[in-house]
Design an enzyme around this catalytic site. Structure first.
Site, PDB file in Angstrom:
ATOM      1  N   SER A  91       0.871  -1.186   0.068  1.00  0.00           N
ATOM      2  CA  SER A  91       0.201   0.097   0.184  1.00  0.00           C
ATOM      3  C   SER A  91       0.758   1.303  -0.187  1.00  0.00           C
ATOM      4  O   SER A  91       2.065   1.139   0.109  1.00  0.00           O
ATOM      5  CB  SER A  91      -0.936  -0.024   1.420  1.00  0.00           C
ATOM      6  N   LYS A  92       0.164   2.423  -0.051  1.00  0.00           N
ATOM      7  CA  LYS A  92       0.823   3.865  -0.164  1.00  0.00           C
ATOM      8  C   LYS A  92       2.123   3.938   0.585  1.00  0.00           C
ATOM      9  O   LYS A  92       2.977   4.399   0.244  1.00  0.00           O
ATOM     10  CB  LYS A  92      -0.168   4.754   0.045  1.00  0.00           C
ATOM     11  N   ARG A  93       1.906   3.317   1.977  1.00  0.00           N
ATOM     12  CA  ARG A  93       2.802   3.620   3.142  1.00  0.00           C
ATOM     13  C   ARG A  93       4.089   2.848   3.027  1.00  0.00           C
ATOM     14  O   ARG A  93       5.074   3.217   3.721  1.00  0.00           O
ATOM     15  CB  ARG A  93       1.897   3.313   4.376  1.00  0.00           C
TER      16      ARG A  93
END
Length: 457
Positions: free
Chosen positions: A219-221
């Site tokens: 995911s983005k993180r």
RNA sequence: GACCCUAUGGUCUAGUGGUUAGGACACCACCCUUUCACGGUGGUAGCCCGGGUUCGAAUCCCGGUAGGGUCGCCA
């Protein structure tokens, strides 16, 4: 019929590495088939979407070398674009969506509910014929069994993803939808919408996802999830492209390194993998090293200079010939450009300190007179070049009755502060006699004259 | 919870009923060598489990397990 594929990201200020690969697969398919690659910006969520966020997408694709045949030319939604099927920003296509919604409404295929407009979804299982996954029979989930209808237009008048995505694919004449497998379940909705709109749906090809090294969703993180990271860390785009294409696709041959032209020639959907792949940074780094080694010197130097400057070094203070010679000794030895400041920084900063472990091992009292002897010999070397330096060091070692390595290690440490680096003789040649002697003298100052007692100043 | 997809060494993969299961990264050893890389040679390590079908299953079928995805007035 001419192939028309699209990449349709939403501008969130972030280009996911998986999204980049989706774009790459679409682009390769278009180039392989002689079709068109279209870029469409899905900016229906007006609150979040901004010009800079679009810029991230455009820059990322350009950096990868994925040019689009139709789509925006700038990040301005109302700005210029190329292609006949625009606008290519969904925020500019409201009237088109409205037209289709009204038709659905008029035919009773959609209805109003609490101010929103909902689609009358089929209650039957939907058959999806996917180019990669094969035939999928999608049944209703228990939630959908209670109410399978879904929103097309929000109560504030904003159209929703499923609607705009399908309408645009229809209006833009998309023939193949190549997208992440996270959309496979949604495809039932899209197929039903195409039917309701009285149109033949495109062919679908759902590609597997990219996972973290531990197998969890990227995911983005997660570190490494953003394409920007690789741009900032000065990876070579051609290396990233090569690595990415092999994540979920493979050619027939036992080869791993391909030029873009070779990829275009070989790429096809039939050899796309069905299962997700984990992102392996180590292998990317290896591949980057392969590309770095193959780089023409001029391009390597340009990139190296950028990297050095960004690391806070000031290579521009030095004569171009010196810089070129210095970088010459580093080329071919790095996996990534980011390793360069630590590897060859000593050319531009002087020696700022000695690796503690190496100093304890090589800057010993018994090595002190040996180094001193070599230092003196170096003053007498006629031409200060690598070959002469090697001969000088070896002769001196022989005279001292030690192996060359006994001198090599402390000299390297004195010249660079580190225990490994470029070829010692070449590095001394680049440094020149004056600087080399100065660095040796500085090192001699720190070496104890006898065991236990530090050197006297 | 329901629905969908997937499953070859640690990782990326080749393989479509008969192979000593191949390649790459990583790892280990050796060689090359001024260090480190590069390169070369060799090596460790794999068909998720259980049932079938078949003379014969990594390959076909079923079940399980595990991982991933979807079920939003997000995209």
């Amino acid at each position: 019929m001419k192939v028309r594929v699209r990449f349709a990201p939403s501008p969130t200020g972030f280009l996911h590495i998986g999204g980049a690969r989706t774009a790459l697969f679409n682009w390769l398919y278009a180039r392989h088939t002689g079709g068109a690659f279209i870029l469409r910006i899905e900016d229906t969520d007006t609150a979040r979407n901004t010009g800079p966020a679009v810029e991230v997408i455009l820059n990322g694709l350009r950096w990868l070398g994925l040019d689009w045949d139709e789509g925006p030319l700038t990040s301005d939604p109302a700005g210029p674009s190329k292609g006949e099927r625009g606008p290519y920003f969904q925020s500019q296509r409201r009237a088109i969506y409205q037209r289709h919604v009204e038709r659905l409404l008029a035919r009773g295929l959609a209805y109003e509910d609490d101010g929103a407009i909902k689609f009358r979804m089929t209650r039957e299982p939907v058959e999806i014929e996917d180019l990669i996954v094969g035939r999928v029979r999608r049944e209703l989930t228990d939630r959908e069994a209670q109410d399978p209808d879904f929103i097309l237009v929000r109560s504030d008048g904003q159209p929703v993803f499923h609607l705009v995505n399908v309408v645009d694919d229809l209006e833009m004449g998309i023939t193949h939808v190549i997208r992440g497998e996270d959309h496979l379940s949604n495809t039932a909705k899209h197929l039903a919408l195409f039917r309701a709109l009285g149109a033949e749906p495109p062919r679908y090809a759902h590609i597997p996802l990219i996972l973290n090294p531990d197998g969890s969703k990227m995911s983005k993180r997660d570190v490494g999830a953003s394409l920007t990271t690789y741009m900032e860390e000065a990876y070579l785009p051609e290396a990233l492209v090569n690595y990415l294409v092999l994540l979920g696709w493979s050619p027939k041959e036992d080869r791993e390194l391909f030029t873009v032209a070779e990829l275009i020639e070989r790429f096809d959907l039939s050899r796309v993998q069905r299962h997700n792949a984990r992102f392996d940074l180590t292998k990317l780094q290896w591949m980057n090293g392969e590309y770095l080694r193959a780089l023409p010197p001029e391009r390597f130097d340009a990139l190296a200079l950028q990297t050095l400057r960004r690391a806070g070094l000031d290579p521009d203070r030095f004569p171009p010939a010196y810089v070129r010679a210095a970088l010459d000794t580093c080329r071919g030895k790095l996996r990534t450009l980011t390793e360069l400041p630590a590897y060859g920084g000593f050319y531009f900063t002087g020696v700022t300190g000695y690796d503690a472990g190496a100093a304890a091992k090589h800057f010993t009292p018994e090595n002190r007179p040996r180094l001193q002897r070599l230092r003196d010999a170096l003053t007498r070397v006629e031409s200060f070049d690598a070959a002469a330096l090697e001969a000088c060091l070896k002769t001196t070692a022989a005279e001292l009755g030690v192996k060359p390595a006994v001198l090599v290690h402390p000299v390297r440490l004195a010249c660079t502060g580190r225990s490994s680096g470029p070829s010692l003789y070449h590095l001394m040649e680049v440094l020149g006699r004056k600087e080399t002697l100065a660095r040796l003298d500085a090192a001699l100052q720190t070496i104890p004259a006898s065991a236990g007692s530090p050197a006297s100043p």
